[in-house]
Design a protein around this motif. Structure first.
Motif, PDB file in Angstrom:
ATOM      1  N   TYR A  78       2.804   1.883  51.847  1.00  0.00           N
ATOM      2  CA  TYR A  78       2.466   0.660  52.575  1.00  0.00           C
ATOM      3  C   TYR A  78       0.954   0.415  52.558  1.00  0.00           C
ATOM      4  O   TYR A  78       0.503  -0.728  52.422  1.00  0.00           O
ATOM      5  N   ILE A  79       0.157   1.488  52.686  1.00  0.00           N
ATOM      6  CA  ILE A  79      -1.305   1.344  52.629  1.00  0.00           C
ATOM      7  C   ILE A  79      -1.740   0.836  51.263  1.00  0.00           C
ATOM      8  O   ILE A  79      -2.635  -0.009  51.149  1.00  0.00           O
ATOM      9  N   THR A  80      -1.092   1.324  50.197  1.00  0.00           N
ATOM     10  CA  THR A  80      -1.399   0.839  48.848  1.00  0.00           C
ATOM     11  C   THR A  80      -1.053  -0.634  48.702  1.00  0.00           C
ATOM     12  O   THR A  80      -1.779  -1.393  48.040  1.00  0.00           O
ATOM     13  N   LYS A  81       0.021  -1.063  49.329  1.00  0.00           N
ATOM     14  CA  LYS A  81       0.406  -2.476  49.297  1.00  0.00           C
ATOM     15  C   LYS A  81      -0.630  -3.339  50.022  1.00  0.00           C
ATOM     16  O   LYS A  81      -1.012  -4.421  49.544  1.00  0.00           O
ATOM     17  N   ILE A  82      -1.110  -2.878  51.167  1.00  0.00           N
ATOM     18  CA  ILE A  82      -2.119  -3.633  51.926  1.00  0.00           C
ATOM     19  C   ILE A  82      -3.458  -3.646  51.188  1.00  0.00           C
ATOM     20  O   ILE A  82      -4.246  -4.591  51.336  1.00  0.00           O
ATOM     21  N   THR A 135      -2.419  -6.295  65.020  1.00  0.00           N
ATOM     22  CA  THR A 135      -2.014  -7.420  64.160  1.00  0.00           C
ATOM     23  C   THR A 135      -0.848  -7.047  63.258  1.00  0.00           C
ATOM     24  O   THR A 135       0.105  -7.813  63.111  1.00  0.00           O
ATOM     25  N   ASP A 136      -0.915  -5.878  62.659  1.00  0.00           N
ATOM     26  CA  ASP A 136       0.111  -5.441  61.706  1.00  0.00           C
ATOM     27  C   ASP A 136       1.097  -4.517  62.412  1.00  0.00           C
ATOM     28  O   ASP A 136       0.828  -3.343  62.630  1.00  0.00           O
ATOM     29  N   ALA A 137       2.261  -5.058  62.763  1.00  0.00           N
ATOM     30  CA  ALA A 137       3.273  -4.257  63.466  1.00  0.00           C
ATOM     31  C   ALA A 137       3.986  -3.295  62.523  1.00  0.00           C
ATOM     32  O   ALA A 137       4.498  -2.254  62.954  1.00  0.00           O
ATOM     33  N   ASN A 138       4.022  -3.606  61.220  1.00  0.00           N
ATOM     34  CA  ASN A 138       4.719  -2.739  60.269  1.00  0.00           C
ATOM     35  C   ASN A 138       4.034  -1.388  60.121  1.00  0.00           C
ATOM     36  O   ASN A 138       4.697  -0.380  59.869  1.00  0.00           O
ATOM     37  N   PHE A 139       2.716  -1.362  60.250  1.00  0.00           N
ATOM     38  CA  PHE A 139       1.998  -0.104  60.075  1.00  0.00           C
ATOM     39  C   PHE A 139       2.394   0.909  61.147  1.00  0.00           C
ATOM     40  O   PHE A 139       2.598   2.085  60.851  1.00  0.00           O
ATOM     41  N   SER A 140       2.520   0.458  62.381  1.00  0.00           N
ATOM     42  CA  SER A 140       2.921   1.366  63.462  1.00  0.00           C
ATOM     43  C   SER A 140       4.321   1.922  63.220  1.00  0.00           C
ATOM     44  O   SER A 140       4.577   3.112  63.427  1.00  0.00           O
ATOM     45  N   GLN A 141       5.229   1.050  62.748  1.00  0.00           N
ATOM     46  CA  GLN A 141       6.589   1.492  62.474  1.00  0.00           C
ATOM     47  C   GLN A 141       6.623   2.500  61.320  1.00  0.00           C
ATOM     48  O   GLN A 141       7.305   3.531  61.397  1.00  0.00           O
ATOM     49  N   LYS A 142       5.870   2.196  60.269  1.00  0.00           N
ATOM     50  CA  LYS A 142       5.811   3.116  59.126  1.00  0.00           C
ATOM     51  C   LYS A 142       5.180   4.443  59.538  1.00  0.00           C
ATOM     52  O   LYS A 142       5.616   5.516  59.087  1.00  0.00           O
ATOM     53  N   LEU A 143       4.171   4.368  60.396  1.00  0.00           N
ATOM     54  CA  LEU A 143       3.488   5.579  60.837  1.00  0.00           C
ATOM     55  C   LEU A 143       4.409   6.464  61.654  1.00  0.00           C
ATOM     56  O   LEU A 143       4.473   7.684  61.448  1.00  0.00           O
ATOM     57  N   ILE A 144       5.168   5.864  62.559  1.00  0.00           N
ATOM     58  CA  ILE A 144       6.089   6.635  63.397  1.00  0.00           C
ATOM     59  C   ILE A 144       7.202   7.250  62.553  1.00  0.00           C
ATOM     60  O   ILE A 144       7.539   8.434  62.700  1.00  0.00           O
ATOM     61  N   SER A 145       7.786   6.462  61.644  1.00  0.00           N
ATOM     62  CA  SER A 145       8.856   6.987  60.790  1.00  0.00           C
ATOM     63  C   SER A 145       8.332   8.069  59.854  1.00  0.00           C
ATOM     64  O   SER A 145       9.026   9.058  59.585  1.00  0.00           O
ATOM     65  N   GLY A 146       7.083   7.910  59.368  1.00  0.00           N
ATOM     66  CA  GLY A 146       6.499   8.929  58.503  1.00  0.00           C
ATOM     67  C   GLY A 146       6.257  10.236  59.231  1.00  0.00           C
ATOM     68  O   GLY A 146       6.501  11.318  58.690  1.00  0.00           O
ATOM     69  N   ASN A 195       5.754   8.991  49.912  1.00  0.00           N
ATOM     70  CA  ASN A 195       5.324   8.818  51.296  1.00  0.00           C
ATOM     71  C   ASN A 195       5.314   7.336  51.645  1.00  0.00           C
ATOM     72  O   ASN A 195       4.581   6.535  51.041  1.00  0.00           O
ATOM     73  N   GLU A 196       6.109   6.944  52.626  1.00  0.00           N
ATOM     74  CA  GLU A 196       6.242   5.532  52.980  1.00  0.00           C
ATOM     75  C   GLU A 196       4.941   4.952  53.525  1.00  0.00           C
ATOM     76  O   GLU A 196       4.603   3.795  53.250  1.00  0.00           O
TER      77      GLU A 196
END
Length: 319
Positions: A274-278, A81-92, A269-270
């Motif tokens: 993002y996890i804090t935002k969610i 559902t959340d495509a941003n998490f995968s992108q943030k995870l890969i970049s991190g 840490n990006e």
């Protein structure tokens, strides 16, 4: 004859018993040293971890303020559902792969330099450790909101006439390609060195503890070993690769693991941002993301430890 033969055996047994008792005393002292952390972890952090794990398998109803189990649905939604998490995870993870060698190599180089006999050696050591103090706790929060710090870390603010701005772009790939043209260096290495130079501010800030660990390892090497190498006619290059480097490989392993954990717990840490935002939107989804990221980092630590342990040299005591 029998009494004389039995006497050395009794002496040997007594020595073994003394060694075992000494090891037990050291182990007991170690447990006493970490006892405050163990008590604090069990009383404070462990209940929070269990509660977070329970939330990752649940959904909170804001109307009734109750939770209901949904199984692995939160983990599935984190990737589907959340495509941003995968992108943030890969970049991190990509940034983590960049940080480990850059910080370890830089801290090792500076530790070797600061270990040399020179005037003002203590002053220079303090200068390189000051960023560690300034980048912890409240000072890190203040620095995160400081415009000068953001100006130095973000690539914006200077117009160079090409239509793009770069505040921290000290060198570019073309400069290094011209420099390494006669060395037949690949584009990947050139890009890596370029990024490392442009991120030198962040690398210096995060290398203080690693420098101290390397310095303690370098100072633990006996000067007699270097003197024997000098008598045998070994060059400084040969001494480094055959004496210094093998004997500080345990510190390389420690610093690599420390750098991973430091990057994982950093406020910059990006993924954690993002996890804090969610978290303000969905407790269960953010908890699932946090545990997913935690599991991946633990797996990376285990992989790095397994790979580096094969090359670590441990000096054995002479029996």
């Amino acid at each position: 004859m029998t009494n004389e033969m039995q006497q050395p055996n009794l002496i040997g047994k007594k020595k073994k018993r003394k060694i075992v008792s000494l090891d037990r005393k050291k182990a007991r002292a170690g447990w006493i040293f970490i006892l405050p952390f163990v008590i604090g972890f069990i009383i404070i952090y462990l209940p929070m971890l269990i509660e977070s794990l329970r939330y990752s398998f649940s959904v909170l109803d804001p109307r009734t303020n109750t939770t209901s189990l949904v199984g692995f649905q939160n983990y599935i939604d984190a990737f589907r559902t959340d495509a941003n998490f995968s992108q943030k995870l890969i970049s991190g993870l990509q940034k983590l792969a960049f940080d480990i060698p850059a910080i370890v190599i830089f801290s090792l180089f500076m530790a070797i330099m600061l270990n040399q006999k020179m005037a003002g050696r203590g002053f220079f050591r303090a200068v390189f450790f000051i960023p560690v103090i300034l980048s912890t706790g409240l000072m890190e929060t203040i620095a995160a909101k400081d415009s000068l710090t953001s100006y130095m870390e973000n690539s914006s603010g200077i117009e160079d006439g090409t239509g793009t701005s770069a505040a921290n772009q000290l060198v570019n790939s073309m400069d290094l390609q011209r420099l390494f043209s006669s060395m037949k260096v690949g584009d990947g290495i050139v890009e890596y060195v370029t990024t490392a130079i442009n991120n030198i501010y962040d690398i210096v800030n995060r290398s203080g503890v690693q420098m101290l660990i390397f310095l303690s390892g370098l100072q633990s090497i006996s000067p007699a070993i270097y003197e024997s190498c000098k008598i045998d006619g070994a060059t400084a290059w040969e001494t480094f690769w055959k004496i210094t480097f093998p004997m500080i490989t345990p510190m390389i392993l420690v610093n690599a693991i420390y750098t991973i954990i430091d990057s994982f717990t950093s406020q910059k840490n990006e993924v954690m941002q993002y996890i804090t935002k969610i978290y303000s939107e969905s407790y269960g989804l953010s908890a699932a993301m946090a545990w997913t990221y935690f599991t991946i980092v633990i797996a990376i630590i285990g992989l790095v430890a397994a790979i580096l342990s094969a090359f670590v040299f441990y000096q054995r005591r002479s029996e």
